[in-house]
Design an enzyme around this catalytic site. Structure first.
Site, PDB file in Angstrom:
ATOM      1  N   LYS A  47      -2.787  -0.439   9.921  1.00 19.93           N
ATOM      2  CA  LYS A  47      -3.502   0.582  10.700  1.00 19.93           C
ATOM      3  C   LYS A  47      -4.904   0.585  10.432  1.00 19.93           C
ATOM      4  O   LYS A  47      -5.637   1.072  11.013  1.00 19.93           O
ATOM      5  CB  LYS A  47      -2.823   2.168  10.622  1.00 19.93           C
ATOM      6  CG  LYS A  47      -1.485   2.258  11.197  1.00 19.93           C
ATOM      7  CD  LYS A  47      -1.301   3.846  10.834  1.00 19.93           C
ATOM      8  CE  LYS A  47       0.301   3.678  10.509  1.00 19.93           C
ATOM      9  NZ  LYS A  47       0.692   4.827  10.026  1.00 19.93           N
ATOM     10  N   GLU A 103      -9.532  -7.139   8.427  1.00 18.65           N
ATOM     11  CA  GLU A 103      -9.168  -6.044   7.759  1.00 18.65           C
ATOM     12  C   GLU A 103     -10.030  -5.420   7.279  1.00 18.65           C
ATOM     13  O   GLU A 103     -11.158  -5.359   7.211  1.00 18.65           O
ATOM     14  CB  GLU A 103      -8.455  -7.057   6.321  1.00 18.65           C
ATOM     15  CG  GLU A 103      -7.038  -7.274   6.199  1.00 18.65           C
ATOM     16  CD  GLU A 103      -6.346  -5.954   5.977  1.00 18.65           C
ATOM     17  OE1 GLU A 103      -6.613  -4.769   6.230  1.00 18.65           O
ATOM     18  OE2 GLU A 103      -5.297  -5.992   5.682  1.00 18.65           O
ATOM     19  N   ASP A 104      -9.514  -4.246   6.758  1.00 18.11           N
ATOM     20  CA  ASP A 104     -10.192  -2.920   6.134  1.00 18.11           C
ATOM     21  C   ASP A 104     -10.699  -3.464   4.824  1.00 18.11           C
ATOM     22  O   ASP A 104     -11.687  -3.363   4.436  1.00 18.11           O
ATOM     23  CB  ASP A 104      -9.201  -1.620   6.037  1.00 18.11           C
ATOM     24  CG  ASP A 104      -8.014  -1.876   5.580  1.00 18.11           C
ATOM     25  OD1 ASP A 104      -7.607  -2.880   5.131  1.00 18.11           O
ATOM     26  OD2 ASP A 104      -7.213  -0.577   5.588  1.00 18.11           O
ATOM     27  N   ASP A 107      -7.855  -5.806  -1.718  1.00 18.11           N
ATOM     28  CA  ASP A 107      -7.793  -5.209  -2.948  1.00 18.11           C
ATOM     29  C   ASP A 107      -7.186  -6.181  -4.055  1.00 18.11           C
ATOM     30  O   ASP A 107      -7.864  -6.946  -4.600  1.00 18.11           O
ATOM     31  CB  ASP A 107      -6.848  -3.887  -2.834  1.00 18.11           C
ATOM     32  CG  ASP A 107      -6.732  -2.916  -3.970  1.00 18.11           C
ATOM     33  OD1 ASP A 107      -7.515  -3.249  -5.047  1.00 18.11           O
ATOM     34  OD2 ASP A 107      -5.816  -2.140  -4.243  1.00 18.11           O
ATOM     35  N   PHE A 156     -10.433   4.047  -5.804  1.00 20.83           N
ATOM     36  CA  PHE A 156      -9.653   4.192  -4.315  1.00 20.83           C
ATOM     37  C   PHE A 156     -10.530   4.817  -3.214  1.00 20.83           C
ATOM     38  O   PHE A 156     -11.151   5.759  -3.571  1.00 20.83           O
ATOM     39  CB  PHE A 156      -8.500   4.869  -4.447  1.00 20.83           C
ATOM     40  CG  PHE A 156      -7.528   5.259  -3.423  1.00 20.83           C
ATOM     41  CD1 PHE A 156      -6.660   4.176  -3.252  1.00 20.83           C
ATOM     42  CD2 PHE A 156      -7.687   6.258  -2.497  1.00 20.83           C
ATOM     43  CE1 PHE A 156      -5.837   4.264  -2.157  1.00 20.83           C
ATOM     44  CE2 PHE A 156      -6.666   6.247  -1.410  1.00 20.83           C
ATOM     45  CZ  PHE A 156      -6.035   4.977  -1.311  1.00 20.83           C
ATOM     46  N   VAL A 157     -10.654   4.262  -2.224  1.00 23.22           N
ATOM     47  CA  VAL A 157     -11.962   4.780  -1.032  1.00 23.22           C
ATOM     48  C   VAL A 157     -10.796   5.140   0.073  1.00 23.22           C
ATOM     49  O   VAL A 157      -9.868   4.702   0.195  1.00 23.22           O
ATOM     50  CB  VAL A 157     -12.912   3.754  -0.921  1.00 23.22           C
ATOM     51  CG1 VAL A 157     -13.625   3.455  -2.087  1.00 23.22           C
ATOM     52  CG2 VAL A 157     -12.252   2.574  -0.485  1.00 23.22           C
ATOM     53  N   ASP A 163      -6.932   4.998   4.552  1.00 25.82           N
ATOM     54  CA  ASP A 163      -6.263   6.431   4.283  1.00 25.82           C
ATOM     55  C   ASP A 163      -5.932   6.698   2.911  1.00 25.82           C
ATOM     56  O   ASP A 163      -5.768   5.948   1.981  1.00 25.82           O
ATOM     57  CB  ASP A 163      -5.019   6.700   5.141  1.00 25.82           C
ATOM     58  CG  ASP A 163      -3.789   5.723   4.517  1.00 25.82           C
ATOM     59  OD1 ASP A 163      -4.160   4.424   4.524  1.00 25.82           O
ATOM     60  OD2 ASP A 163      -2.827   6.253   4.281  1.00 25.82           O
ATOM     61  N   ARG A 169      -8.628   8.682   7.313  1.00 26.37           N
ATOM     62  CA  ARG A 169      -8.925   7.555   8.552  1.00 26.37           C
ATOM     63  C   ARG A 169     -10.122   7.649   9.438  1.00 26.37           C
ATOM     64  O   ARG A 169     -10.843   6.718   9.567  1.00 26.37           O
ATOM     65  CB  ARG A 169      -7.595   6.954   9.316  1.00 26.37           C
ATOM     66  CG  ARG A 169      -6.652   6.549   8.397  1.00 26.37           C
ATOM     67  CD  ARG A 169      -5.481   5.553   9.160  1.00 26.37           C
ATOM     68  NE  ARG A 169      -4.088   5.560   8.751  1.00 26.37           N
ATOM     69  CZ  ARG A 169      -3.929   4.432   8.055  1.00 26.37           C
ATOM     70  NH1 ARG A 169      -4.946   3.551   7.759  1.00 26.37           N
ATOM     71  NH2 ARG A 169      -2.732   4.537   7.454  1.00 26.37           N
TER      72      ARG A 169
HETATM   73  P1  IMP Z   1      -3.835  -5.846  -1.317  1.00 23.68           P
HETATM   74  O1  IMP Z   1      -3.742  -4.771  -2.876  1.00 23.68           O
HETATM   75  O2  IMP Z   1      -5.136  -6.295  -1.317  1.00 23.68           O
HETATM   76  O3  IMP Z   1      -2.692  -6.414  -0.831  1.00 23.68           O
HETATM   77  O4  IMP Z   1      -4.001  -4.462  -0.401  1.00 23.68           O
HETATM   78  C1  IMP Z   1      -3.112  -3.912   0.483  1.00 23.68           C
HETATM   79  C2  IMP Z   1      -3.648  -2.707   1.339  1.00 23.68           C
HETATM   80  O5  IMP Z   1      -3.810  -1.690   0.552  1.00 23.68           O
HETATM   81  C3  IMP Z   1      -4.824  -3.005   2.078  1.00 23.68           C
HETATM   82  O6  IMP Z   1      -4.923  -3.545   3.271  1.00 23.68           O
HETATM   83  C4  IMP Z   1      -5.153  -1.384   2.482  1.00 23.68           C
HETATM   84  O7  IMP Z   1      -4.574  -0.875   3.341  1.00 23.68           O
HETATM   85  C5  IMP Z   1      -4.501  -0.648   1.062  1.00 23.68           C
HETATM   86  N1  IMP Z   1      -5.744  -0.285  -0.002  1.00 23.68           N
HETATM   87  C6  IMP Z   1      -6.176  -1.078  -0.989  1.00 23.68           C
HETATM   88  N2  IMP Z   1      -7.156  -0.453  -1.553  1.00 23.68           N
HETATM   89  C7  IMP Z   1      -7.177   0.729  -1.005  1.00 23.68           C
HETATM   90  C8  IMP Z   1      -8.256   1.952  -1.106  1.00 23.68           C
HETATM   91  O8  IMP Z   1      -9.147   1.957  -2.072  1.00 23.68           O
HETATM   92  N3  IMP Z   1      -8.061   2.911  -0.236  1.00 23.68           N
HETATM   93  C9  IMP Z   1      -7.108   3.115   0.846  1.00 23.68           C
HETATM   94  N4  IMP Z   1      -6.305   1.916   0.947  1.00 23.68           N
HETATM   95  C10 IMP Z   1      -6.356   0.877   0.288  1.00 23.68           C
HETATM   96 MG    MG Z   2      -4.829  -2.728   5.515  1.00 25.30          MG
END
Ligand code: IMP
Ligand code: MG
Length: 184
Positions: A47, A103-104, A107, A156-157, A163, A169
């Protein structure tokens, strides 16, 4: 929702509404130029990408279509494991299509790296990524992100779609949470 609605839960504003808006305008111009004359499909990842998709897509002058996926990454707590499950798949057949995943945040990169491979395996002509945020220091895999809004520290943001426990959100900016917000 605004900073004043968060009371003491907000630690600091990392990116203001204006900064995000300006950057998305630049990214949209780049995307328009790169995909000129093509029939681009934007794929938003639910989302978190809802706000980025809404604002970025409305800044594009190109004809685009939009579709959505929801994925969940198995893992403990806030850490993603790279083992991904599709909760909602595309309605669109992407064979031969130019796809831009919206994507948002990138990470660890594990979710997007899986998604990229998955979409390519469906025979898309091209698959690229646009992400509002990236945490270079948290990267576990190298994901080629063609359009990045902002590189941020590995904190963490929340906000602008992102969220904590499904909350925040609807903040119009990106901020960090005070430790007390994690405890309540
Ligand atoms: P990945 O670690 O790149 O696989 O990230 C997976 C998902 O974790 C992202 O698409 C976000 O939805 C969530 N995420 C990662 N870092 C943050 C953060 O700092 N705040 C909120 N959600 C996060
Ligand atoms: Mg995401």
């Amino acid at each position: 929702m605004d900073a004043s609605d968060m009371g003491l839960d907000l630690e600091k504003v990392l990116l203001t509404e204006e900064q995000i808006d300006q950057r998305l305008t630049q990214m949209a111009a780049q995307i328009d130029a790169d995909y000129a004359g093509q029939n681009l499909l934007l794929v938003g990842v639910l989302k978190g990408a809802v706000m980025v998709m809404a604002d970025l897509s409305r800044k594009l002058h190109s004809q685009v279509t939009m579709d959505w996926m929801a994925v969940s990454s198995y893992g403990s707590g806030t850490k993603s494991s790279g083992v991904v499950r599709i909760l909602k798949d595309l309605d669109t057949d992407i064979h031969g299509r130019d796809v831009l995943v919206v994507e948002d945040i990138v990470d660890s990169g594990l979710t997007l790296s899986w998604l990229l491979a998955n979409l390519k395996s469906r025979g898309a002509k091209s698959v690229e990524i646009a992400a509002l945020l990236r945490k270079p220091a948290a990267a576990k895999v190298d994901v080629p992100v063609r359009y990045v809004g902002f590189d941020i520290p590995p904190e963490f943001v929340v906000g602008f779609g992102l969220d904590f426990a499904e909350r925040y959100r609807n903040l119009p900016f990106v901020g960090t949470l005070a430790p007390r917000a994690y405890q309540s």
